[in-house]
Enzyme design. Structure first.
Site, short mmCIF file in Angstrom:
data_model
loop_
_atom_site.label_atom_id
_atom_site.label_comp_id
_atom_site.label_asym_id
_atom_site.label_seq_id
_atom_site.Cartn_x
_atom_site.Cartn_y
_atom_site.Cartn_z
N GLU A 496 0.62 -1.27 -0.21
CA GLU A 496 -0.05 -0.10 0.12
C GLU A 496 0.78 1.36 0.10
O GLU A 496 0.46 2.39 0.79
CB GLU A 496 -1.04 0.02 1.21
CG GLU A 496 -1.86 -1.13 1.14
CD GLU A 496 -2.93 -1.25 2.34
OE1 GLU A 496 -3.07 -0.21 3.05
OE2 GLU A 496 -3.60 -2.39 2.68
N ASP A 501 -4.35 6.89 3.42
CA ASP A 501 -5.10 6.30 4.57
C ASP A 501 -6.11 5.46 4.02
O ASP A 501 -6.58 5.55 2.99
CB ASP A 501 -5.85 7.77 5.38
CG ASP A 501 -6.73 7.24 6.27
OD1 ASP A 501 -6.38 6.97 7.55
OD2 ASP A 501 -7.86 7.00 6.19
N TRP A 573 -15.34 5.91 10.04
CA TRP A 573 -14.17 6.50 9.93
C TRP A 573 -14.13 7.68 9.13
O TRP A 573 -13.12 8.37 8.74
CB TRP A 573 -12.81 5.81 9.65
CG TRP A 573 -12.60 4.70 10.52
CD1 TRP A 573 -13.15 4.75 11.86
CD2 TRP A 573 -11.57 3.92 10.71
NE1 TRP A 573 -12.86 3.55 12.63
CE2 TRP A 573 -11.64 3.22 12.05
CE3 TRP A 573 -10.49 3.39 9.86
CZ2 TRP A 573 -10.80 1.97 12.58
CZ3 TRP A 573 -9.51 2.33 10.31
CH2 TRP A 573 -9.81 1.67 11.65
N HIS A 704 1.56 -1.05 16.98
CA HIS A 704 1.52 0.21 17.59
C HIS A 704 2.57 0.50 18.43
O HIS A 704 2.86 1.40 18.84
CB HIS A 704 0.26 0.57 18.22
CG HIS A 704 -0.90 0.37 17.44
ND1 HIS A 704 -1.99 -0.46 17.53
CD2 HIS A 704 -1.62 1.63 16.67
CE1 HIS A 704 -2.75 -0.14 16.75
NE2 HIS A 704 -2.71 1.09 16.07
#
Length: 768
Positions: A496, A501, A573, A704
């Protein structure tokens, strides 16, 4: 006189100053003093802005370097031993708990992170254990109150209330028999101590947020509300005015616990639940209490209909014969969930911009409504311009597409049903893919390097040609494919590199969306997103991802997944429309994605992943018909998007950072699902999926966190999973996409993960 209030303001800065400083600190490019100085500057800007506009109740302690709930964990010393043993200073402890920390003298994973109610904000879940020494461990709320006071600004400090703090937490893995709400007696004196210090500092009002009041509460939690506020009210009144605050839904099922509490006032969200008004006003005497009316939307970006809102508040005063001095006009919730300032937008169509309102403009709306109710004619021009904007949006041709509406109306069960059930599909797919036991894959994205961002920026600005940009993207895709082949992943992704986003990328190629330059909103920590805005009916003019997927598949013999974002996530979102229902918007998106899925299949892509990380986020907060209806149409939207393919095409999906129900996932009928798992420490979580009929991958490392898990850690985690979950149906993958990680961390983590999968293949081969 009617007063005005803001429940919280975005802390990120109009130009993402907090993100840049925080990430600079993590990288060692910004000192601690420099980071603290940025925080102080942002707080000052926010307070002065609200003061200049004329807000009566200005919040303090709504700022955080990571998460406001995590701040409270540190304040009350809710710090598991695995962090406190390292003797880190408070700021580094905050970051270690929020994102993990790994360096030569420290190695610790992050605490669990979950969605804040039904928003896309993530909070760090408080984690309690029997041995914790709960005590006041700092003075952040007092320090920030005094900081504002020094500027000549009297603020209303904000704290998450004791019942919500405990209810939203969990027991640590070494204390699973501990019910957090049983700790209430230990925490009430701590709240009293903090508030007493605020009183000593000069605070006259305090906002205690109890958003759990909009959930289904058991009797124990209801009793806890009564006990907590009787305790605090009697201990602290009349020295300070306590405002008990709720948002995100109706409190009607829990109204009985609010009726006779010794607090000064209550705040309710009348944007989300205007229907609760009469029940509230019949249950609580607002001749004795202050009513804070949440009438300016803290969750969406549409301009407030000032005349309608003013009439709503005036009707409360008139119908119930209330004094204006007992009314506060407020944002429905904190403005944390909205971008900072619409004045930062310079490229959007000015007609569309006129429909929007960001945090700064919402502050103006709150004050304007209060002034109008007080008979101040200085806002008359504001109201006239507002009416013109509301009318223009309502009458705009941009919002309606008859062809899309007809297509949605034609959706039936056949359109949302795969040709064959999973038990038949899986046999066909096994023959085609011939994957090994414990197949390995990733969720989709690979690191978004500085080079990628620079070239994307050049392309957007027109300083490189489309052909030059496409050549660059192909080189990045090939790099990712070769790396995956080298370490031995079984099902590949293209990485990607072309995507900014996961929602914005597709939204930019759909009719009916609008996009901001600086409409940033905090998702968690230093992760900010720019939610697209749905302004009209949605459709797909042309293929969106086929070119990159086909190229990736053309340079490898291994299967490469086509990667799409699902209809519910695209909806949740984004900032959705408020003039049509969300089901209709989701089905419009599902038809656009159905076209894309079928084009990918026709182009030779044999595995297609349609991610739905926001599926659980959209679940209504209370059980009942609204919740079951949501799951029906959410699952229908996913199936409409994916059910048009042949049995040989394998459909994947992905979910993360939510408490998931296997029945909800089963209703999607995806062939393979991957679920965030690395932060879960409840041994019963895997068991919930034991009877899930299709294939599943439980995420094995936290994307994360910069921390790298070893091969042995992966083996231990998979061993635990296999005690419950069948090996024949288990996939090996990370928690989520890798775009936020760097290549060093990514290579080590994925290599260790693949090596662990190979270990288990050998083990099961020997068993056979």
């Amino acid at each position: 006189m009617v007063k005005s209030a803001v429940l919280g303001f975005p802390r990120i800065g109009p130009n993402r100053e907090l993100k840049k400083a925080t990430e600079g600190y993590w990288k060692g490019n910004v000192t601690k003093d420099e980071l603290l100085a940025v925080g102080k500057q942002l707080r000052e800007q926010n307070w002065k802005l609200q003061q200049s506009i004329g807000v009566d109740y200005i919040p303090s302690n709504d700022f955080s370097f990571y998460d406001q709930v995590l701040d409270l964990e540190l304040l009350f010393n809710v710090i598991p031993d695995r962090y406190s043993k390292y003797d880190l200073d408070p700021l580094d402890t905050l970051f270690a708990m929020g994102r993990g920390l790994q360096r030569k003298d420290v190695d610790v994973t992050a605490l669990e992170m979950v969605k804040w109610f039904d928003s896309n904000y993530h909070y760090v879940r408080p984690t309690f254990s029997h041995g914790m020494d709960y005590k006041l461990n700092g003075s952040k709320p007092i320090d920030e109150f005094l900081e504002a006071k020094k500027l000549g600004i009297q603020t209303r400090p904000v704290l998450l209330g004791p019942v919500s703090f405990l209810t939203l937490g969990k027991a640590d893995k070494d204390s699973l028999d501990l019910d957090p709400i049983s700790l209430l007696d230990k925490f009430l004196p701590l709240y009293e101590e903090v508030i007493t210090k605020l009183i000593d500092a000069g605070a006259t009002d305090i906002q205690l947020d109890e958003p759990v009041l909009v959930l289904d509460l058991d009797q124990q939690a209801k009793d806890a509300i009564v006990k907590a506020y009787n305790y605090l009210g009697k201990a602290l009144s009349p020295k300070i005015n306590i405002f008990l605050t709720t948002y995100f839904g109706t409190v009607v099922p829990n109204l009985d616990v609010l009726q006779n509490l010794p607090v000064k006032g209550y705040h309710f969200d009348f944007v989300r639940s205007p229907e609760q008004l009469d029940s509230i006003l019949k249950s609580i005497d607002f001749n004795e209490k202050i009513l804070s009316v949440g009438i300016v939307d803290g969750r969406n970006i549409w301009k407030n209909d000032l005349a309608k809102s003013t009439a709503f508040v005036q009707s409360i005063i008139d119908k119930y014969n209330l004094s204006s001095k007992n009314i506060v006009v407020a944002t429905s919730s904190s403005l944390l969930h909205t971008p900072v300032d619409l004045d930062n937008e310079h490229k959007l169509d000015r007609n569309i911009v006129d429909w929007f309102s960001f945090a700064t403009q919402k502050v103006l709306e709150v004050v304007a409504i209060a002034l109008k109710l007080n008979g101040d004619t200085s806002v008359d021009d504001i109201f006239k311009k507002n009416l013109k904007s509301i009318t223009a949006r309502k009458n705009s041709v941009l919002t309606n597409d008859e062809a899309v509406q007809k297509r949605v109306a034609a959706i039936d069960d056949k359109l949302a049903t795969r040709k064959s059930p999973f038990v038949e599909r899986v046999t066909v797919q096994k023959e085609i893919f011939n994957l090994p036991l414990f197949p390995t894959t990733t969720i989709g994205s690979f690191p978004q390097t500085k080079d990628i961002r620079i070239n994307r920026n050049k392309f957007v600005k027109g300083t490189i040609t489309p052909e030059e940009y496409e050549t660059f993207i192909k080189s990045e895709i090939e790099k990712v494919i070769r790396f995956q082949e080298e370490i031995g992943l079984d099902v590949l992704v293209h990485g990607e590199p072309e995507r900014n986003d996961m929602v914005q990328y597709f939204g930019e190629q759909l009719q009916g969306y609008a996009f901001t330059e600086n409409g940033w909103v905090q998702s968690y920590g230093s992760r900010y997103v720019r939610p697209p805005i749905i302004v009209g009916d949605l459709s797909r003019p042309k293929p969106m991802s086929v070119k990159e997927s086909v190229y990736a598949q053309s340079i490898t013999t291994k299967p490469v997944k086509g990667m799409l974002t699902g209809p519910i996530t695209c909806l949740r979102w984004s900032f959705p429309r408020d003039d049509i229902d969300q089901k209709t918007q989701a089905l419009q998106l599902s038809l656009a994605l159905r076209d894309e899925v079928q084009d990918l299949e026709a182009a030779g892509i044999k595995i297609i992943q349609v991610d739905e990380p926001a599926l659980r986020e959209g679940l209504p907060l209370r059980a009942g018909k609204e919740r079951s209806d949501y799951m029906d149409w959410a699952a229908e939207a996913f199936r409409v998007a994916t059910a048009g393919v042949q049995d040989k095409t394998q459909i994947h999906s992905h979910f993360c950072y939510s408490d998931l129900d296997p029945n909800h996932i089963k209703a999607l009928d995806a062939d393979v699902v991957s679920i965030e798992f690395s932060k879960k420490d409840d041994p019963n979580y895997v068991a919930e999926f034991k009877n899930y009929p299709n294939h599943i991958g439980l995420g094995l490392f936290d994307i994360h966190s910069p921390r790298v898990a070893s091969k042995d850690e992966f083996i231990t985690k998979v061993d635990t999973i296999l005690e419950t979950y069948p090996a024949a149906k288990f996939w090996v993958n990370p928690d989520c996409g890798l775009k936020t990680r760097d290549w060093y961390e990514t290579k080590l983590s994925l290599t260790n993960m693949v090596d662990a999968a190979k270990h288990f293949r050998e083990e099961y081969k020997n068993k056979a």
